[in-house]
Design a protein around this motif. Structure first.
Motif, PDB file in Angstrom:
ATOM      1  N   SER A 170      90.514  79.365  -7.811  1.00 47.72           N
ATOM      2  CA  SER A 170      90.639  80.165  -6.593  1.00 47.72           C
ATOM      3  C   SER A 170      91.753  81.197  -6.761  1.00 47.72           C
ATOM      4  O   SER A 170      92.864  80.854  -7.181  1.00 47.72           O
ATOM      5  CB  SER A 170      90.960  79.260  -5.395  1.00 47.72           C
ATOM      6  N   HIS A 171      91.451  82.446  -6.417  1.00 46.53           N
ATOM      7  CA  HIS A 171      92.486  83.487  -6.457  1.00 46.53           C
ATOM      8  C   HIS A 171      93.663  83.115  -5.571  1.00 46.53           C
ATOM      9  O   HIS A 171      94.826  83.410  -5.887  1.00 46.53           O
ATOM     10  CB  HIS A 171      91.882  84.817  -6.000  1.00 46.53           C
ATOM     11  N   TRP A 172      93.386  82.443  -4.464  1.00 38.32           N
ATOM     12  CA  TRP A 172      94.440  82.117  -3.498  1.00 38.32           C
ATOM     13  C   TRP A 172      95.309  80.955  -3.954  1.00 38.32           C
ATOM     14  O   TRP A 172      96.283  80.618  -3.283  1.00 38.32           O
ATOM     15  CB  TRP A 172      93.800  81.816  -2.136  1.00 38.32           C
ATOM     16  N   SER A 173      94.978  80.341  -5.082  1.00 39.22           N
ATOM     17  CA  SER A 173      95.833  79.276  -5.624  1.00 39.22           C
ATOM     18  C   SER A 173      96.922  79.827  -6.536  1.00 39.22           C
ATOM     19  O   SER A 173      97.805  79.088  -6.971  1.00 39.22           O
ATOM     20  CB  SER A 173      94.990  78.264  -6.408  1.00 39.22           C
ATOM     21  N   ASP A 192     110.010  82.323 -12.091  1.00 40.87           N
ATOM     22  CA  ASP A 192     109.753  83.146 -13.272  1.00 40.87           C
ATOM     23  C   ASP A 192     108.509  82.686 -14.034  1.00 40.87           C
ATOM     24  O   ASP A 192     108.400  82.907 -15.250  1.00 40.87           O
ATOM     25  CB  ASP A 192     110.970  83.142 -14.213  1.00 40.87           C
ATOM     26  N   LEU A 193     107.582  82.042 -13.332  1.00 41.37           N
ATOM     27  CA  LEU A 193     106.331  81.572 -13.918  1.00 41.37           C
ATOM     28  C   LEU A 193     105.173  81.946 -13.002  1.00 41.37           C
ATOM     29  O   LEU A 193     105.372  82.202 -11.809  1.00 41.37           O
ATOM     30  CB  LEU A 193     106.347  80.051 -14.109  1.00 41.37           C
ATOM     31  N   LEU A 194     103.990  81.954 -13.569  1.00 43.82           N
ATOM     32  CA  LEU A 194     102.777  82.148 -12.788  1.00 43.82           C
ATOM     33  C   LEU A 194     102.040  80.812 -12.743  1.00 43.82           C
ATOM     34  O   LEU A 194     101.689  80.257 -13.783  1.00 43.82           O
ATOM     35  CB  LEU A 194     101.896  83.221 -13.440  1.00 43.82           C
ATOM     36  N   TYR A 195     101.834  80.292 -11.529  1.00 43.99           N
ATOM     37  CA  TYR A 195     101.159  79.003 -11.339  1.00 43.99           C
ATOM     38  C   TYR A 195      99.759  79.226 -10.757  1.00 43.99           C
ATOM     39  O   TYR A 195      99.532  80.173 -10.001  1.00 43.99           O
ATOM     40  CB  TYR A 195     101.937  78.121 -10.352  1.00 43.99           C
ATOM     41  N   TRP A 196      98.843  78.312 -11.064  1.00 39.09           N
ATOM     42  CA  TRP A 196      97.519  78.350 -10.457  1.00 39.09           C
ATOM     43  C   TRP A 196      96.842  76.996 -10.629  1.00 39.09           C
ATOM     44  O   TRP A 196      97.309  76.139 -11.387  1.00 39.09           O
ATOM     45  CB  TRP A 196      96.645  79.436 -11.094  1.00 39.09           C
ATOM     46  N   MET A 197      95.750  76.808  -9.893  1.00 37.72           N
ATOM     47  CA  MET A 197      95.003  75.561  -9.996  1.00 37.72           C
ATOM     48  C   MET A 197      93.724  75.777 -10.784  1.00 37.72           C
ATOM     49  O   MET A 197      92.958  76.708 -10.520  1.00 37.72           O
ATOM     50  CB  MET A 197      94.669  74.985  -8.614  1.00 37.72           C
ATOM     51  N   ALA A 198      93.505  74.898 -11.752  1.00 41.20           N
ATOM     52  CA  ALA A 198      92.285  74.896 -12.558  1.00 41.20           C
ATOM     53  C   ALA A 198      91.432  73.696 -12.156  1.00 41.20           C
ATOM     54  O   ALA A 198      91.793  72.937 -11.261  1.00 41.20           O
ATOM     55  CB  ALA A 198      92.638  74.839 -14.044  1.00 41.20           C
ATOM     56  N   ARG A 199      90.321  73.501 -12.842  1.00 39.59           N
ATOM     57  CA  ARG A 199      89.424  72.410 -12.494  1.00 39.59           C
ATOM     58  C   ARG A 199      89.997  71.035 -12.834  1.00 39.59           C
ATOM     59  O   ARG A 199      89.516  70.023 -12.330  1.00 39.59           O
ATOM     60  CB  ARG A 199      88.083  72.579 -13.212  1.00 39.59           C
ATOM     61  N   ASP A 200      91.034  71.022 -13.695  1.00 42.31           N
ATOM     62  CA  ASP A 200      91.588  69.733 -14.112  1.00 42.31           C
ATOM     63  C   ASP A 200      93.087  69.615 -13.848  1.00 42.31           C
ATOM     64  O   ASP A 200      93.734  68.706 -14.373  1.00 42.31           O
ATOM     65  CB  ASP A 200      91.314  69.503 -15.597  1.00 42.31           C
ATOM     66  N   GLY A 201      93.658  70.508 -13.045  1.00 45.03           N
ATOM     67  CA  GLY A 201      95.078  70.379 -12.751  1.00 45.03           C
ATOM     68  C   GLY A 201      95.746  71.713 -12.457  1.00 45.03           C
ATOM     69  O   GLY A 201      95.102  72.740 -12.285  1.00 45.03           O
ATOM     70  N   VAL A 202      97.086  71.668 -12.408  1.00 48.14           N
ATOM     71  CA  VAL A 202      97.899  72.857 -12.134  1.00 48.14           C
ATOM     72  C   VAL A 202      98.546  73.323 -13.428  1.00 48.14           C
ATOM     73  O   VAL A 202      99.091  72.514 -14.202  1.00 48.14           O
ATOM     74  CB  VAL A 202      98.993  72.539 -11.085  1.00 48.14           C
ATOM     75  N   VAL A 224     101.282  71.634 -15.934  1.00 53.45           N
ATOM     76  CA  VAL A 224     102.462  71.039 -15.307  1.00 53.45           C
ATOM     77  C   VAL A 224     102.125  69.799 -14.479  1.00 53.45           C
ATOM     78  O   VAL A 224     103.031  69.119 -13.996  1.00 53.45           O
ATOM     79  CB  VAL A 224     103.188  72.070 -14.417  1.00 53.45           C
ATOM     80  N   SER A 225     100.841  69.496 -14.329  1.00 56.39           N
ATOM     81  CA  SER A 225     100.449  68.368 -13.479  1.00 56.39           C
ATOM     82  C   SER A 225      99.969  67.169 -14.291  1.00 56.39           C
ATOM     83  O   SER A 225      99.196  66.345 -13.778  1.00 56.39           O
ATOM     84  CB  SER A 225      99.340  68.803 -12.509  1.00 56.39           C
TER      85      SER A 225
END
Length: 233
Positions: A109-112, A118-128, A139-140
Motif C-alpha cells: 500500500s502506498h499509504w504504508s 533517516d529511513l524509508l519504512y513500508w509494509m510488504a506481504r511478509d512484514g515491515v 525490521v519486523s
C-alpha cells in the motif's frame, strides 16, 4: 504520474500548431489518439511545463509489475511494485530509467510508506521493511508470525496472556486486505503506526494498530475487543 487503475485511458494531444515539430518526440499523437496504459506504467511531465508529457517520459516496470507506491527519499525517486523495488536514475529527463534494486520485496500500500529516523519504512506481504538509501532490511523479523500465521509459544509473556487473549490474540494479518493499510508517524514519540487488517474480524470495526518504536527498536500493538453487539461500547 503513476498508480492509476488498469483500465485508465489517456488522451494525448499536440499543443504545437506547426506540424513541423521543432523537438522530435514532443507530440505523442497529432490525431488526439486515446491509449490505455496499465498500472505498470509511470510518466512524468516536461521540466518547463507541468501539464506536458513527452513520449520519452513514459516508463514501464519489468514484467508488467503493478506499481503500488512511490516516495522521494534522499534525492532518489523510489518506486514500489507489488513484488519489487525500483529507483529512477538518470542525469536528465532525457535518460531517466527505472532500475530494479530489489526483486523480492514489494509494497502492499502506498499509504504504508513512511519516512522517519533517516529511513524509508513500508509494509510488504511478509512484514515491515526499511531502506537507508542503499540497503533494504526487514525490521519486523521478531514478529513474523503475524504474517506467516505460525504461532510461537512464549511469544506473549504469561503475565499478559489473559489480557492479550481478551483483545483477540493471537492476531493474524489478513494478507488479502493489505492494500488498505495506512500509516501515521508520531515523531515526538519516535513511533510509526500502521493499521492492520485482522483475519476473522469485522472489517467495518476497529481492528488493530501495529506500532514500531524505532528509538528502542521494538514493536507493540494497540487493539480493542471485536464488539459486535450494538448495545456494547
Amino acid at each position: 504520474f503513476m498508480g492509476w487503475g488498469a483500465d485508465t485511458q489517456f488522451l494525448f494531444t499536440s499543443t504545437i500548431e506547426d506540424q513541423d515539430i521543432l523537438v522530435p518526440g514532443v507530440v505523442l499523437d497529432s490525431d488526439r489518439g486515446s491509449y490505455r496504459l496499465g498500472s505498470d506504467w509511470m510518466m512524468f511531465s516536461d521540466e518547463f511545463s507541468s501539464l506536458d508529457v513527452q513520449v520519452q517520459h513514459c516508463l514501464r516496470t519489468d514484467g508488467r509489475e503493478e506499481i503500488t507506491g512511490a516516495a522521494s527519499f534522499k534525492d532518489l525517486l523510489v518506486i514500489f511494485t507489488d513484488v519489487s523495488m525500483y529507483v529512477v536514475l538518470g542525469s536528465s529527463a532525457l535518460d531517466f530509467q527505472p532500475r530494479k534494486i530489489d526483486g523480492s520485496t514489494g509494497c502492499t500500500s502506498h499509504w504504508s510508506i513512511v519516512q522517519a529516523n533517516d529511513l524509508l519504512y513500508w509494509m510488504a506481504r511478509d512484514g515491515v521493511y526499511a531502506f537507508n538509501g542503499s540497503k533494504v532490511e526487514k525490521v519486523s523479523v521478531g514478529i513474523d508470525q503475524l504474517w506467516s500465521g505460525q504461532s510461537r509459544s512464549g511469544f506473549v509473556p504469561e503475565a499478559f496472556r489473559a489480557a492479550s487473549e481478551s483483545l483477540g490474540w493471537p492476531f493474524k494479518i489478513d494478507r488479502t486486505s493489505l492494500a488498505s493499510v495506512n500509516s501515521v508517524h508520531f515523531a515526538e514519540r519516535s513511533l510509526i503506526m500502521w493499521s492492520i487488517p485482522i483475519k476473522g474480524r469485522n472489517a467495518k470495526l476497529l481492528q488493530a494498530t501495529l506500532v514500531h518504536d524505532y528509538k528502542h527498536g521494538g514493536f507493540y500493538f494497540w487493539s480493542m475487543p471485536d464488539f459486535t453487539e450494538t448495545d456494547r461500547v
